[in-house]
Design a protein around this motif. Structure first.
Motif, PDB file in Angstrom:
ATOM      1  N   SER A 190       0.676  -1.082   0.030  1.00 24.42           N
ATOM      2  CA  SER A 190      -0.528   0.453   0.373  1.00 24.42           C
ATOM      3  C   SER A 190       1.021   1.000  -0.004  1.00 24.42           C
ATOM      4  O   SER A 190       0.772   2.027  -0.670  1.00 24.42           O
ATOM      5  CB  SER A 190      -0.604   0.102   0.764  1.00 24.42           C
ATOM      6  N   ARG A 191       1.820   1.570   0.656  1.00 21.81           N
ATOM      7  CA  ARG A 191       2.701   2.421   1.001  1.00 21.81           C
ATOM      8  C   ARG A 191       3.384   3.156  -0.219  1.00 21.81           C
ATOM      9  O   ARG A 191       3.488   3.940  -1.049  1.00 21.81           O
ATOM     10  CB  ARG A 191       3.551   1.746   2.233  1.00 21.81           C
ATOM     11  N   TRP A 192       4.155   1.272  -1.157  1.00 16.75           N
ATOM     12  CA  TRP A 192       4.716   1.650  -2.679  1.00 16.75           C
ATOM     13  C   TRP A 192       3.403   2.221  -3.471  1.00 16.75           C
ATOM     14  O   TRP A 192       4.176   3.158  -4.721  1.00 16.75           O
ATOM     15  CB  TRP A 192       5.218   0.181  -3.326  1.00 16.75           C
ATOM     16  N   PHE A 193       2.543   1.458  -3.305  1.00 13.04           N
ATOM     17  CA  PHE A 193       1.310   2.115  -4.665  1.00 13.04           C
ATOM     18  C   PHE A 193       1.432   3.634  -4.655  1.00 13.04           C
ATOM     19  O   PHE A 193       0.877   4.001  -5.262  1.00 13.04           O
ATOM     20  CB  PHE A 193       0.363   1.359  -4.356  1.00 13.04           C
ATOM     21  N   ASN A 194       0.809   3.452  -3.311  1.00 13.31           N
ATOM     22  CA  ASN A 194       0.520   4.820  -3.125  1.00 13.31           C
ATOM     23  C   ASN A 194       1.874   6.061  -3.089  1.00 13.31           C
ATOM     24  O   ASN A 194       1.360   7.324  -3.631  1.00 13.31           O
ATOM     25  CB  ASN A 194       0.353   5.033  -1.939  1.00 13.31           C
ATOM     26  N   HIS A 195       2.909   5.961  -2.989  1.00 13.45           N
ATOM     27  CA  HIS A 195       4.163   6.504  -3.744  1.00 13.45           C
ATOM     28  C   HIS A 195       4.202   6.504  -4.901  1.00 13.45           C
ATOM     29  O   HIS A 195       4.511   7.664  -5.440  1.00 13.45           O
ATOM     30  CB  HIS A 195       4.985   6.290  -2.472  1.00 13.45           C
ATOM     31  N   ILE A 196       4.175   5.614  -5.317  1.00 12.88           N
ATOM     32  CA  ILE A 196       4.037   5.657  -6.866  1.00 12.88           C
ATOM     33  C   ILE A 196       2.773   6.297  -7.621  1.00 12.88           C
ATOM     34  O   ILE A 196       2.898   7.213  -8.892  1.00 12.88           O
ATOM     35  CB  ILE A 196       4.136   3.942  -7.664  1.00 12.88           C
ATOM     36  N   ALA A 197       2.319   6.139  -6.964  1.00 12.68           N
ATOM     37  CA  ALA A 197       0.927   7.157  -7.678  1.00 12.68           C
ATOM     38  C   ALA A 197       1.074   8.536  -7.492  1.00 12.68           C
ATOM     39  O   ALA A 197       0.309   8.993  -8.621  1.00 12.68           O
ATOM     40  CB  ALA A 197      -0.583   6.546  -7.561  1.00 12.68           C
ATOM     41  N   ALA A 198       1.368   8.853  -6.129  1.00 14.41           N
ATOM     42  CA  ALA A 198       2.055  10.322  -6.670  1.00 14.41           C
ATOM     43  C   ALA A 198       2.654  11.027  -7.250  1.00 14.41           C
ATOM     44  O   ALA A 198       2.958  12.138  -7.670  1.00 14.41           O
ATOM     45  CB  ALA A 198       2.327  10.737  -4.880  1.00 14.41           C
ATOM     46  N   LEU A 199       3.517  10.573  -8.146  1.00 14.84           N
ATOM     47  CA  LEU A 199       4.337  10.867  -9.195  1.00 14.84           C
ATOM     48  C   LEU A 199       3.850  10.017 -10.999  1.00 14.84           C
ATOM     49  O   LEU A 199       4.813  10.562 -11.341  1.00 14.84           O
ATOM     50  CB  LEU A 199       5.932   9.682  -8.872  1.00 14.84           C
ATOM     51  N   ALA A 200       2.989  10.325 -10.930  1.00 10.17           N
ATOM     52  CA  ALA A 200       1.844   9.935 -11.714  1.00 10.17           C
ATOM     53  C   ALA A 200       2.841  10.436 -12.737  1.00 10.17           C
ATOM     54  O   ALA A 200       2.124  10.209 -13.672  1.00 10.17           O
ATOM     55  CB  ALA A 200       0.793   9.008 -11.992  1.00 10.17           C
ATOM     56  N   ASP A 201       2.448  11.852 -12.825  1.00  6.35           N
ATOM     57  CA  ASP A 201       2.966  12.681 -13.645  1.00  6.35           C
ATOM     58  C   ASP A 201       4.279  12.855 -14.231  1.00  6.35           C
ATOM     59  O   ASP A 201       4.872  14.331 -15.003  1.00  6.35           O
ATOM     60  CB  ASP A 201       2.534  13.891 -13.354  1.00  6.35           C
ATOM     61  N   GLU A 202       4.843  11.710 -13.000  1.00  8.30           N
ATOM     62  CA  GLU A 202       6.973  11.537 -14.218  1.00  8.30           C
ATOM     63  C   GLU A 202       6.954  10.674 -14.358  1.00  8.30           C
ATOM     64  O   GLU A 202       8.231  10.635 -14.821  1.00  8.30           O
ATOM     65  CB  GLU A 202       7.553  12.592 -13.056  1.00  8.30           C
ATOM     66  N   PHE A 203       5.698   9.893 -14.604  1.00 11.91           N
ATOM     67  CA  PHE A 203       6.587   9.197 -15.053  1.00 11.91           C
ATOM     68  C   PHE A 203       6.793   9.194 -16.237  1.00 11.91           C
ATOM     69  O   PHE A 203       7.804   7.409 -16.463  1.00 11.91           O
ATOM     70  CB  PHE A 203       5.139   7.758 -15.838  1.00 11.91           C
ATOM     71  N   GLU A 204       7.362   9.313 -16.801  1.00 13.52           N
ATOM     72  CA  GLU A 204       7.758   9.984 -18.416  1.00 13.52           C
ATOM     73  C   GLU A 204       9.679   9.848 -17.861  1.00 13.52           C
ATOM     74  O   GLU A 204      10.319   9.706 -19.065  1.00 13.52           O
ATOM     75  CB  GLU A 204       7.446  10.499 -19.799  1.00 13.52           C
ATOM     76  N   SER A 205       9.694  10.263 -17.126  1.00 14.62           N
ATOM     77  CA  SER A 205      10.916  11.287 -16.603  1.00 14.62           C
ATOM     78  C   SER A 205      11.590  10.029 -15.530  1.00 14.62           C
ATOM     79  O   SER A 205      12.842  10.055 -15.485  1.00 14.62           O
ATOM     80  CB  SER A 205      11.282  12.110 -15.750  1.00 14.62           C
ATOM     81  N   PHE A 206      11.261   8.700 -15.402  1.00 12.56           N
ATOM     82  CA  PHE A 206      11.874   7.822 -15.131  1.00 12.56           C
ATOM     83  C   PHE A 206      12.630   7.479 -15.843  1.00 12.56           C
ATOM     84  O   PHE A 206      12.491   7.384 -17.014  1.00 12.56           O
ATOM     85  CB  PHE A 206      10.822   6.795 -14.049  1.00 12.56           C
ATOM     86  N   PRO A 207      13.753   6.382 -14.934  1.00 12.44           N
ATOM     87  CA  PRO A 207      14.725   6.573 -15.891  1.00 12.44           C
ATOM     88  C   PRO A 207      15.289   4.860 -15.393  1.00 12.44           C
ATOM     89  O   PRO A 207      13.835   4.183 -15.209  1.00 12.44           O
ATOM     90  CB  PRO A 207      16.679   6.115 -14.565  1.00 12.44           C
ATOM     91  N   ALA A 208      15.478   3.767 -16.625  1.00 15.34           N
ATOM     92  CA  ALA A 208      15.324   2.856 -17.093  1.00 15.34           C
ATOM     93  C   ALA A 208      15.480   2.121 -15.800  1.00 15.34           C
ATOM     94  O   ALA A 208      16.583   2.432 -15.459  1.00 15.34           O
ATOM     95  CB  ALA A 208      16.139   2.381 -18.613  1.00 15.34           C
ATOM     96  N   ALA A 209      14.900   0.838 -16.217  1.00 13.58           N
ATOM     97  CA  ALA A 209      15.225  -0.181 -14.606  1.00 13.58           C
ATOM     98  C   ALA A 209      16.227  -0.846 -15.381  1.00 13.58           C
ATOM     99  O   ALA A 209      16.808  -1.049 -16.650  1.00 13.58           O
ATOM    100  CB  ALA A 209      14.357  -1.231 -14.912  1.00 13.58           C
ATOM    101  N   SER A 210      17.796  -0.639 -14.363  1.00 15.64           N
ATOM    102  CA  SER A 210      18.919  -1.296 -14.799  1.00 15.64           C
ATOM    103  C   SER A 210      19.140  -2.872 -15.136  1.00 15.64           C
ATOM    104  O   SER A 210      17.682  -3.569 -14.656  1.00 15.64           O
ATOM    105  CB  SER A 210      19.796  -1.308 -14.229  1.00 15.64           C
ATOM    106  N   ALA A 211      19.413  -3.174 -15.978  1.00 13.64           N
ATOM    107  CA  ALA A 211      19.841  -4.945 -16.623  1.00 13.64           C
ATOM    108  C   ALA A 211      19.893  -5.858 -15.070  1.00 13.64           C
ATOM    109  O   ALA A 211      19.365  -7.221 -14.864  1.00 13.64           O
ATOM    110  CB  ALA A 211      20.852  -5.154 -17.586  1.00 13.64           C
TER     111      ALA A 211
END
Length: 207
Positions: free
Chosen positions: A49-70
């Protein structure tokens, strides 16, 4: 139906199915039924729940997230049996705080890079009335223009007859609305009690 026991996977499945065509558990607006289900889910899955709420709050910035590392992807593939909800709370909180601080810093930098909006200004025409026809109007004008305020710029002026040999001073000025109070400006002019009887705002126009 009440959804309060999320220790059973079927409760989660039933709730997901129930919400397929509606936004709330009962009716068309939020009720205590939604509160009960929300709290029950958080109690059973606090880290998720904590993780989901935190990521949901950053929804407007999804496009700026770095790619997941290999390496992170490989670790996920190799550690399918890892308990995702068993990470140390202190480490998760510290990482979340660092991410939050970074996002705030990025937001502040973007905001600072935006051009500042021009200050709202107005053109004011003031009527300044003397005591009588013996008042020295040149001295009165000089005293008016001697009034200084941050955001105040004096403009053109003229003397206008108002009867019985008396003339009033009409003077223009430009003011920054957020910095200059008209009450304070008029009071500052009227403090010249030897020359000024009263002041009035004859006209005001936004720039």
């Amino acid at each position: 139906m009440s959804y309060s026991d999320f220790s059973k996977i079927e409760t989660l499945s039933k709730l997901n199915a129930a919400l397929a065509d509606k936004s709330y558990i009962e009716g068309t607006y939020a009720t205590q039924a939604d509160v009960v289900a929300f709290k029950a889910f958080q109690k059973e899955f606090p880290q998720f729940s904590r993780w989901f709420n935190h990521i949901a709050a950053l929804a407007d910035e999804f496009e700026s997230f770095p790619a997941a590392s290999a390496s992170a992807s490989n670790e996920e593939e190799d550690d399918d049996d890892v308990d995702l909800f068993g990470s140390d709370d202190d480490e998760v909180d510290e990482a979340a705080e660092k991410l939050k601080a970074q996002r705030l810093a990025d937001y502040a930098a973007r905001k600072a890079a935006k051009p500042a909006k021009p200050a709202a200004k107005s053109i004011i025409t003031l009527d300044v009335k003397p005591w009588d026809d013996e008042t020295n109007l040149d001295e009165m004008l000089a005293n008016v223009k001697a009034v200084e305020m941050d955001g105040l710029v004096w403009g053109a002026s003229q003397f206008i007859p108002i009867g019985f040999g008396i003339k009033k001073l009409q003077i223009n000025c430009v003011v920054e609305d957020a910095k200059v109070s008209m009450d304070d400006l008029q009071q500052a002019i009227e403090d010249d009690e030897d020359h000024v009887q009263s002041t009035d705002v004859a006209a005001m126009q936004k720039l």
